[in-house]
Write a protein that holds these residues in place. Structure first.
Motif, PDB file in Angstrom:
ATOM      1  N   ASP A   1       0.882  -1.236   0.118  1.00 11.44           N
ATOM      2  CA  ASP A   1       0.022  -0.104  -0.154  1.00 11.44           C
ATOM      3  C   ASP A   1       0.886   1.275  -0.013  1.00 11.44           C
ATOM      4  O   ASP A   1       0.727   2.329  -0.610  1.00 11.44           O
ATOM      5  CB  ASP A   1      -0.949  -0.127   1.236  1.00 11.44           C
ATOM      6  CG  ASP A   1      -2.264  -1.051   1.262  1.00 11.44           C
ATOM      7  OD1 ASP A   1      -2.075  -1.695  -0.030  1.00 11.44           O
ATOM      8  OD2 ASP A   1      -2.750  -1.125   2.052  1.00 11.44           O
ATOM      9  N   ALA A   2       1.884   1.341   0.847  1.00  9.84           N
ATOM     10  CA  ALA A   2       2.883   2.517   0.991  1.00  9.84           C
ATOM     11  C   ALA A   2       3.293   2.585  -0.316  1.00  9.84           C
ATOM     12  O   ALA A   2       3.448   4.111  -0.819  1.00  9.84           O
ATOM     13  CB  ALA A   2       3.728   2.238   1.993  1.00  9.84           C
TER      14      ALA A   2
ATOM     15  N   ALA B   1       0.811   4.067  -2.754  1.00 10.54           N
ATOM     16  CA  ALA B   1       0.452   5.484  -2.437  1.00 10.54           C
ATOM     17  C   ALA B   1       1.421   6.474  -2.944  1.00 10.54           C
ATOM     18  O   ALA B   1       1.283   7.532  -3.499  1.00 10.54           O
ATOM     19  CB  ALA B   1       0.345   5.783  -0.796  1.00 10.54           C
TER      20      ALA B   1
ATOM     21  N   PHE C   1       0.021   9.060  -5.798  1.00 11.96           N
ATOM     22  CA  PHE C   1      -0.256  10.228  -4.985  1.00 11.96           C
ATOM     23  C   PHE C   1       0.991  11.158  -4.827  1.00 11.96           C
ATOM     24  O   PHE C   1       0.778  12.379  -4.910  1.00 11.96           O
ATOM     25  CB  PHE C   1      -0.926  10.158  -3.924  1.00 11.96           C
ATOM     26  CG  PHE C   1      -2.466   9.404  -4.015  1.00 11.96           C
ATOM     27  CD1 PHE C   1      -3.212   9.784  -5.084  1.00 11.96           C
ATOM     28  CD2 PHE C   1      -2.715   8.139  -3.333  1.00 11.96           C
ATOM     29  CE1 PHE C   1      -4.557   9.256  -5.215  1.00 11.96           C
ATOM     30  CE2 PHE C   1      -3.687   7.491  -3.751  1.00 11.96           C
ATOM     31  CZ  PHE C   1      -4.594   8.036  -4.662  1.00 11.96           C
ATOM     32  N   MET C   2       2.073  10.583  -4.186  1.00  9.39           N
ATOM     33  CA  MET C   2       3.186  11.352  -3.650  1.00  9.39           C
ATOM     34  C   MET C   2       4.137  12.079  -4.904  1.00  9.39           C
ATOM     35  O   MET C   2       4.191  11.492  -5.953  1.00  9.39           O
ATOM     36  CB  MET C   2       4.051  10.842  -2.901  1.00  9.39           C
ATOM     37  CG  MET C   2       3.385  10.088  -1.583  1.00  9.39           C
ATOM     38  SD  MET C   2       2.487  11.405  -0.682  1.00  9.39           S
ATOM     39  CE  MET C   2       1.189  10.101   0.141  1.00  9.39           C
ATOM     40  N   ARG C   3       4.153  13.521  -4.801  1.00  5.13           N
ATOM     41  CA  ARG C   3       4.693  14.081  -5.950  1.00  5.13           C
ATOM     42  C   ARG C   3       5.831  15.311  -5.256  1.00  5.13           C
ATOM     43  O   ARG C   3       5.682  15.482  -4.322  1.00  5.13           O
ATOM     44  CB  ARG C   3       3.895  14.879  -6.872  1.00  5.13           C
ATOM     45  CG  ARG C   3       2.770  14.262  -7.511  1.00  5.13           C
ATOM     46  CD  ARG C   3       3.456  13.229  -8.823  1.00  5.13           C
ATOM     47  NE  ARG C   3       2.568  12.460  -9.402  1.00  5.13           N
ATOM     48  CZ  ARG C   3       1.957  11.259  -9.170  1.00  5.13           C
ATOM     49  NH1 ARG C   3       2.821  10.603  -8.061  1.00  5.13           N
ATOM     50  NH2 ARG C   3       1.469  10.525  -9.802  1.00  5.13           N
TER      51      ARG C   3
ATOM     52  N   ASN D   1       7.336  18.642  -5.561  1.00  8.87           N
ATOM     53  CA  ASN D   1       6.553  19.942  -5.741  1.00  8.87           C
ATOM     54  C   ASN D   1       7.460  21.219  -5.287  1.00  8.87           C
ATOM     55  O   ASN D   1       7.439  22.060  -4.541  1.00  8.87           O
ATOM     56  CB  ASN D   1       5.390  20.072  -4.816  1.00  8.87           C
ATOM     57  CG  ASN D   1       4.402  21.228  -4.911  1.00  8.87           C
ATOM     58  OD1 ASN D   1       4.637  21.988  -6.203  1.00  8.87           O
ATOM     59  ND2 ASN D   1       3.778  21.677  -4.039  1.00  8.87           N
TER      60      ASN D   1
ATOM     61  N   LEU E   1       4.744  15.117  -0.047  1.00  7.82           N
ATOM     62  CA  LEU E   1       3.312  15.119   0.190  1.00  7.82           C
ATOM     63  C   LEU E   1       2.615  14.788  -1.026  1.00  7.82           C
ATOM     64  O   LEU E   1       3.130  14.867  -2.071  1.00  7.82           O
ATOM     65  CB  LEU E   1       2.857  16.754   0.594  1.00  7.82           C
ATOM     66  CG  LEU E   1       3.602  17.099   1.907  1.00  7.82           C
ATOM     67  CD1 LEU E   1       3.050  18.569   2.150  1.00  7.82           C
ATOM     68  CD2 LEU E   1       3.111  16.304   2.964  1.00  7.82           C
ATOM     69  N   PRO E   2       1.188  14.631  -1.024  1.00  6.25           N
ATOM     70  CA  PRO E   2       0.696  14.343  -2.548  1.00  6.25           C
ATOM     71  C   PRO E   2      -0.067  15.612  -2.927  1.00  6.25           C
ATOM     72  O   PRO E   2      -1.208  15.683  -3.392  1.00  6.25           O
ATOM     73  CB  PRO E   2      -0.523  13.530  -2.077  1.00  6.25           C
ATOM     74  CG  PRO E   2      -0.709  13.662  -0.645  1.00  6.25           C
ATOM     75  CD  PRO E   2       0.489  14.265   0.086  1.00  6.25           C
ATOM     76  N   ILE E   3       1.076  16.803  -2.712  1.00  5.90           N
ATOM     77  CA  ILE E   3       0.380  18.139  -3.104  1.00  5.90           C
ATOM     78  C   ILE E   3       0.948  18.562  -4.178  1.00  5.90           C
ATOM     79  O   ILE E   3       2.156  18.621  -4.312  1.00  5.90           O
ATOM     80  CB  ILE E   3       0.343  18.969  -1.705  1.00  5.90           C
ATOM     81  CG1 ILE E   3      -0.376  18.708  -0.742  1.00  5.90           C
ATOM     82  CG2 ILE E   3       0.485  20.719  -2.116  1.00  5.90           C
ATOM     83  CD1 ILE E   3      -0.389  19.537   0.514  1.00  5.90           C
TER      84      ILE E   3
ATOM     85  N   PRO F   1      -4.804  15.393  -4.464  1.00  2.08           N
ATOM     86  CA  PRO F   1      -5.458  14.627  -5.627  1.00  2.08           C
ATOM     87  C   PRO F   1      -7.002  14.535  -5.367  1.00  2.08           C
ATOM     88  O   PRO F   1      -7.802  14.611  -6.453  1.00  2.08           O
ATOM     89  CB  PRO F   1      -4.990  13.336  -5.506  1.00  2.08           C
ATOM     90  CG  PRO F   1      -3.706  13.693  -4.811  1.00  2.08           C
ATOM     91  CD  PRO F   1      -3.934  14.857  -3.910  1.00  2.08           C
TER      92      PRO F   1
ATOM     93  N   PHE G   1      -3.602  12.247   6.788  1.00  2.00           N
ATOM     94  CA  PHE G   1      -2.599  12.052   5.706  1.00  2.00           C
ATOM     95  C   PHE G   1      -2.412  10.470   5.379  1.00  2.00           C
ATOM     96  O   PHE G   1      -2.208  10.239   4.283  1.00  2.00           O
ATOM     97  CB  PHE G   1      -1.199  12.578   6.529  1.00  2.00           C
ATOM     98  CG  PHE G   1       0.106  12.308   5.440  1.00  2.00           C
ATOM     99  CD1 PHE G   1       0.069  13.010   4.286  1.00  2.00           C
ATOM    100  CD2 PHE G   1       1.188  11.289   5.689  1.00  2.00           C
ATOM    101  CE1 PHE G   1       1.249  12.802   3.429  1.00  2.00           C
ATOM    102  CE2 PHE G   1       2.205  11.113   4.748  1.00  2.00           C
ATOM    103  CZ  PHE G   1       2.117  12.018   3.624  1.00  2.00           C
TER     104      PHE G   1
ATOM    105  N   PHE H   1      -4.205   8.554   2.143  1.00  2.00           N
ATOM    106  CA  PHE H   1      -3.678   8.307   0.673  1.00  2.00           C
ATOM    107  C   PHE H   1      -2.962   6.983   0.486  1.00  2.00           C
ATOM    108  O   PHE H   1      -2.779   6.339  -0.512  1.00  2.00           O
ATOM    109  CB  PHE H   1      -2.548   9.436   0.321  1.00  2.00           C
ATOM    110  CG  PHE H   1      -3.374  10.639   0.242  1.00  2.00           C
ATOM    111  CD1 PHE H   1      -3.962  10.984  -0.878  1.00  2.00           C
ATOM    112  CD2 PHE H   1      -3.252  11.728   1.424  1.00  2.00           C
ATOM    113  CE1 PHE H   1      -4.575  12.241  -1.051  1.00  2.00           C
ATOM    114  CE2 PHE H   1      -3.739  12.927   1.209  1.00  2.00           C
ATOM    115  CZ  PHE H   1      -4.605  13.187  -0.101  1.00  2.00           C
ATOM    116  N   THR H   2      -2.687   6.338   1.862  1.00  3.19           N
ATOM    117  CA  THR H   2      -2.172   5.013   1.773  1.00  3.19           C
ATOM    118  C   THR H   2      -3.393   3.968   1.818  1.00  3.19           C
ATOM    119  O   THR H   2      -3.603   2.772   1.059  1.00  3.19           O
ATOM    120  CB  THR H   2      -1.341   4.735   2.905  1.00  3.19           C
ATOM    121  OG1 THR H   2      -0.418   5.804   2.807  1.00  3.19           O
ATOM    122  CG2 THR H   2      -0.457   3.435   2.820  1.00  3.19           C
TER     123      THR H   2
ATOM    124  N   LEU I   1     -10.266   8.136   0.289  1.00  8.11           N
ATOM    125  CA  LEU I   1     -10.163   9.564  -0.330  1.00  8.11           C
ATOM    126  C   LEU I   1     -11.603  10.486  -0.105  1.00  8.11           C
ATOM    127  O   LEU I   1     -12.400   9.491  -0.168  1.00  8.11           O
ATOM    128  CB  LEU I   1      -9.696   9.622  -1.945  1.00  8.11           C
ATOM    129  CG  LEU I   1      -8.321   9.065  -2.439  1.00  8.11           C
ATOM    130  CD1 LEU I   1      -7.936   9.308  -3.395  1.00  8.11           C
ATOM    131  CD2 LEU I   1      -7.221   9.498  -1.385  1.00  8.11           C
TER     132      LEU I   1
END
Lengths: 93, 416
Positions: free
Chosen positions: A36-37, A40, A44-46, A48, B252-254, B344, B397, B400-401, B405
């Motif tokens: 899962d990690a 994720a 999702f993680m990016r 920035n 972060l997913p930001i 997201p 947080f 996301f895992t 959502l």
């Protein structure tokens, strides 16, 4: 307002392009062995960064091809444009 | 803190209004605090206020790298509403709207909340179905909501064109009567004044340059005004959350994007409410000064530049003229951009980060202003009790895992 140099078509107005976000994200090779990690992280993680950023663009209203670009996220200066299978260029200082 | 009242107003009128005290002190940072809030916008100041007021944590500092409320708090279009689709969001934003309804009394500072009603227009069958669904969902959650047909829309806001010959005719709208606008600067200043009176140190021009993290635990942070020791840090830095979290080694997913807004020249009152439209994409209200306040969509690319591209504004103006032909000769005064931190699922992140003692309240994206008091309230609880406030728990947080959502792209109203 960006003037984007498509590697196939040359300089075109920003409105012809679609943004594709961070470049060089690799999908996990073995989905069944991916936890899962890690999913994720991939989904999702990016990055920035406030500074130089390698990102994907699509020339949607032009040749419709994808390419990568190195752009500064504060000055919007464009340092490099390269095709998806080209080697990653170094980030400018 | 000198309380504002008719008596204090009269007394200061006698002395020519020269003796009003400053709203807050400008202290030097102490060497150590029980908790430090990074970011002196509305959310950060609200967090500090509620930490001091409700949890008795008064040995705290708010660090702001610029000036108070100079980021997105002073750049948004001031809309306050709570008509979100999902239970988690509806409860959180409704909590905030309820706090807004008592905020001027609570802070002894007029935040100029004007509950003039917000219309969310529908322009196609999909919009209509989504709108009616949202009205029903809102009512089940105790949030006031109504569905209006085109004629009722025009009755509520006479300047909206409901001509069937429009390219995207108005087919109805949701209405939240308790929604409206508030004075954005006043929200920041009111919370700052209230927090300062409770002993909170508000330190402007203080930029965080790094964290002191040992054995997976926050011990302090480094700033351009010296090192500060603390066991708890709340990051509330909007567009710069990713930059700060990167210093702490957290990804972060930001993504940070510019969100533009603009105002027209001031005119006499013509626009009685707030009109929002997802489909043609515009949201517009009229300020007390008479300017039309309009918000655009986000620029697609990542940026920290606090400015966006002109085609976004052009698109915005086309939508305004489609809906409000009356504005065709109006001139625009100025445009600006703020940097919004977009998640997201278009929902915020409120809670712990993988570093012990490090908390994040961010990812509010394009719609954080309306949540200012509620966000601060639940985040203060989360920091003080070291456990999430029940309303904040779904926004952790970890979602996301886990995959849980909270997709609010429809209710977020700004195109992403």
């Amino acid at each position: 307002m960006l003037l984007i140099p498509c590697p196939w078509c040359g300089e075109r107005d920003e409105t012809e392009f679609r943004y594709g976000g961070q470049a060089h994200l690799a999908r996990p090779l073995d989905p069944h062995a991916t936890g899962d990690a890690e999913w994720a992280e991939y989904l999702f993680m990016r990055d920035n960064p406030k500074g130089w950023f390698r990102e994907r663009w699509n020339h949607a209203a032009g040749c419709r091809r994808w390419f990568n670009m190195v752009r500064h996220t504060v000055t919007h200066e464009i340092a490099a444009v390269y095709k998806p299978d080209d080697p990653k260029p170094e980030l400018p200082e | 803190m000198q309380r504002f009242s008719i008596v204090s107003l009269a007394r200061n009128a006698l002395t020519g209004h020269k003796d009003w005290p400053r709203y807050w002190r400008s202290p030097k940072p102490k060497a150590e605090y029980d908790a430090v809030i990074v970011g002196g916008g509305g959310h950060g100041l609200a967090t500090a206020y509620y930490l001091a007021k409700e949890h008795g944590v008064t040995n705290i500092a708010v660090l702001e790298k610029g000036w108070l409320g100079g980021g997105n708090t002073g750049r948004n279009t001031t809309i306050v509403r709570s008509n979100y689709l999902w239970d988690e969001s509806a409860h959180l934003y409704e909590h905030s709207l309820k706090l807004f309804e008592g905020l001027s009394q609570e802070l002894n500072y007029n935040v100029m909340l004007s509950q003039r009603g917000v219309l969310n227009l529908a322009h196609n069958l999909g919009d209509v179905r989504e709108g009616i669904r949202r009205v029903n969902a809102n009512r089940l959650n105790g949030v006031d909501a109504e569905w209006l047909g085109p004629a009722q829309v025009q009755e509520f806001c006479p300047i909206v064109s409901i001509s069937p010959s429009m390219r995207y005719p108005v087919m109805g709208a949701t209405l939240q009567r308790r929604a409206g606008v508030a004075r954005h600067d006043a929200v920041a200043w009111g919370f700052a004044r209230g927090a300062d009176a409770l002993g909170v140190d508000i330190i402007q021009n203080c930029e965080v340059t790094g964290f002191d993290i040992r054995e997976g635990r926050v011990r302090g942070l480094r700033t351009n005004q010296g090192d500060i020791a603390t066991g708890k840090v709340g990051i509330v830095a909007a567009g710069h959350n990713s930059v700060l979290c990167e210093m702490a080694g957290v990804r972060l997913p930001i993504q940070s994007h510019p969100l533009q807004a603009l105002v027209s020249e001031p005119i006499k009152p013509v626009h009685p409410c707030v009109v929002m439209s997802n489909a043609v994409h515009v949201y517009v209200s009229q300020s007390d000064k008479g300017e039309l306040v309009m918000g655009a969509g986000i620029d697609s690319f990542n940026s920290y530049a606090q400015r966006g591209s002109f085609p976004v504004i052009e698109h915005q103006m086309a939508a305004v003229l489609e809906l409000f032909p009356i504005f065709s000769r109006l001139r625009m005064l100025r445009t600006w951009g703020g940097i919004v931190d977009v998640c997201p699922d278009a929902s915020p992140i409120i809670g712990r980060l993988p570093v012990e003692g490090l908390y994040l309240n961010g990812g509010w994206g394009t719609g954080g202003f309306k949540a200012t008091p509620g966000s601060g309230h639940v985040f203060a609880h989360t920091i003080a009790r070291e456990a999430p406030h029940p309303l904040a728990a779904p926004f952790a947080f970890e979602r996301f895992t886990s995959g849980a959502l909270i997709d609010e792209h429809g209710a977020a109203a700004v195109a992403h």
